[in-house]
Design a protein around this motif. Structure first.
Motif, PDB file in Angstrom:
ATOM      1  N   VAL A 195       0.860  -1.178   0.000  1.00 33.55           N
ATOM      2  CA  VAL A 195       0.000   0.000   0.000  1.00 33.55           C
ATOM      3  C   VAL A 195       0.892   1.221   0.000  1.00 33.55           C
ATOM      4  O   VAL A 195       1.833   1.302   0.779  1.00 33.55           O
ATOM      5  N   GLN A 196       0.591   2.152  -0.881  1.00 36.36           N
ATOM      6  CA  GLN A 196       1.355   3.395  -0.925  1.00 36.36           C
ATOM      7  C   GLN A 196       0.474   4.504  -0.369  1.00 36.36           C
ATOM      8  O   GLN A 196      -0.614   4.751  -0.862  1.00 36.36           O
ATOM      9  N   THR A 197       0.963   5.163   0.680  1.00 34.41           N
ATOM     10  CA  THR A 197       0.185   6.231   1.311  1.00 34.41           C
ATOM     11  C   THR A 197       0.636   7.607   0.848  1.00 34.41           C
ATOM     12  O   THR A 197      -0.076   8.584   1.030  1.00 34.41           O
ATOM     13  N   ALA A 198       1.836   7.668   0.270  1.00 36.54           N
ATOM     14  CA  ALA A 198       2.383   8.941  -0.214  1.00 36.54           C
ATOM     15  C   ALA A 198       3.418   8.639  -1.287  1.00 36.54           C
ATOM     16  O   ALA A 198       3.947   7.527  -1.361  1.00 36.54           O
ATOM     17  N   ARG A 199       3.716   9.644  -2.082  1.00 36.11           N
ATOM     18  CA  ARG A 199       4.722   9.490  -3.131  1.00 36.11           C
ATOM     19  C   ARG A 199       5.575  10.750  -3.169  1.00 36.11           C
ATOM     20  O   ARG A 199       5.076  11.842  -2.989  1.00 36.11           O
ATOM     21  N   ARG A 239       3.438  13.915  -2.016  1.00 39.51           N
ATOM     22  CA  ARG A 239       1.998  13.974  -2.230  1.00 39.51           C
ATOM     23  C   ARG A 239       1.351  12.860  -1.427  1.00 39.51           C
ATOM     24  O   ARG A 239       1.625  11.680  -1.655  1.00 39.51           O
ATOM     25  N   ASN A 240       0.512  13.251  -0.476  1.00 36.86           N
ATOM     26  CA  ASN A 240      -0.111  12.307   0.443  1.00 36.86           C
ATOM     27  C   ASN A 240      -1.500  11.908  -0.033  1.00 36.86           C
ATOM     28  O   ASN A 240      -2.278  12.756  -0.457  1.00 36.86           O
ATOM     29  N   ASN A 254       9.217   7.095   2.014  1.00 39.99           N
ATOM     30  CA  ASN A 254       9.585   7.312   3.408  1.00 39.99           C
ATOM     31  C   ASN A 254       8.289   7.352   4.210  1.00 39.99           C
ATOM     32  O   ASN A 254       7.693   8.407   4.392  1.00 39.99           O
ATOM     33  N   PHE A 255       7.863   6.190   4.701  1.00 43.25           N
ATOM     34  CA  PHE A 255       6.590   6.094   5.398  1.00 43.25           C
ATOM     35  C   PHE A 255       6.516   7.009   6.617  1.00 43.25           C
ATOM     36  O   PHE A 255       5.464   7.545   6.942  1.00 43.25           O
ATOM     37  N   GLY A 275       5.069  15.718   7.914  1.00 41.18           N
ATOM     38  CA  GLY A 275       5.147  14.299   7.578  1.00 41.18           C
ATOM     39  C   GLY A 275       5.028  13.427   8.806  1.00 41.18           C
ATOM     40  O   GLY A 275       4.350  12.399   8.794  1.00 41.18           O
ATOM     41  N   ARG A 276       5.686  13.827   9.876  1.00 39.50           N
ATOM     42  CA  ARG A 276       5.620  13.054  11.121  1.00 39.50           C
ATOM     43  C   ARG A 276       4.209  13.094  11.714  1.00 39.50           C
ATOM     44  O   ARG A 276       3.705  12.098  12.199  1.00 39.50           O
TER      45      ARG A 276
END
Length: 190
Positions: free
Chosen positions: A7-11, A31-32, A56-57, A64-65
């Protein structure tokens, strides 16, 4: 862990490491995806191993954090019982990210892939690996232990054959891998 799905949550990645294709292909602006949309996919994986395949999850910077915390809290709240493998950067082990590290472990993060790249500050500088350079290669072992103390396996990546490397560089890295307790090393040729 054998991953059943990704699963990709951001790119995207804001770091511009010279050897890495991510910022060239996915851009330097992160991009989230909407967290609820991500949760719909994660619910389908309930109780299974999963790879969060973000560049970077754990997110870059404060926003981001915050987003990563919000996502792992939702995973915990819904008791999805996932076994998660993810990519992260070295900053996950910074003192100010202790809460995120704890929450990630509670959410089921079992392994993180981190690009350590080199034990040489000169090589890190040439690579443009400013995030690692600012923390210093001398802090790697302590940071690895900190992550492992949360029950998370560390997959450590190293680049071999940099211009600053000499015939002893590979030995120094393999000795470090053994002494630091990295769970799984990955070596790539520059």
């Amino acid at each position: 862990y054998l991953l059943n799905r990704g699963v990709q949550t951001a790119r995207g990645c804001p770091y511009r490491c010279k050897f890495c294709s991510v910022s060239r292909y996915n851009g330097t602006i992160v991009r989230n995806r909407d967290i609820e949309e991500v949760m719909q996919e994660l619910r389908l994986a309930r109780g299974k191993p999963i790879g969060l395949i973000d560049d970077n999850f754990m997110g870059a910077g404060i926003n981001g954090r915050k987003r990563a915390k919000a996502l792992v809290k939702k995973i915990i709240d819904e008791n999805l019982n996932l076994k998660i493998g993810a990519q992260a950067d070295l900053s996950i082990s910074d003192p100010e990210n202790e809460e995120l590290l704890k929450l990630a472990s509670r959410a089921g993060v079992k392994a993180v892939f981190i690009g350590f790249e080199s034990l040489s500050n000169e090589s890190l500088k040439t690579m443009g690996k400013s995030l690692n350079l600012s923390r210093g290669a001398g802090s790697y072992a302590e940071r690895i232990r900190k992550i492992q103390d949360h029950g998370i396996i560390v997959v450590g990546a190293f680049m071999i054959g940099n211009d600053e490397d000499d015939k002893n560089s590979l030995k120094r890295i393999t000795d470090f891998v053994k002494s630091s307790g990295i769970n799984i090393p990955q070596y790539s040729i520059a």
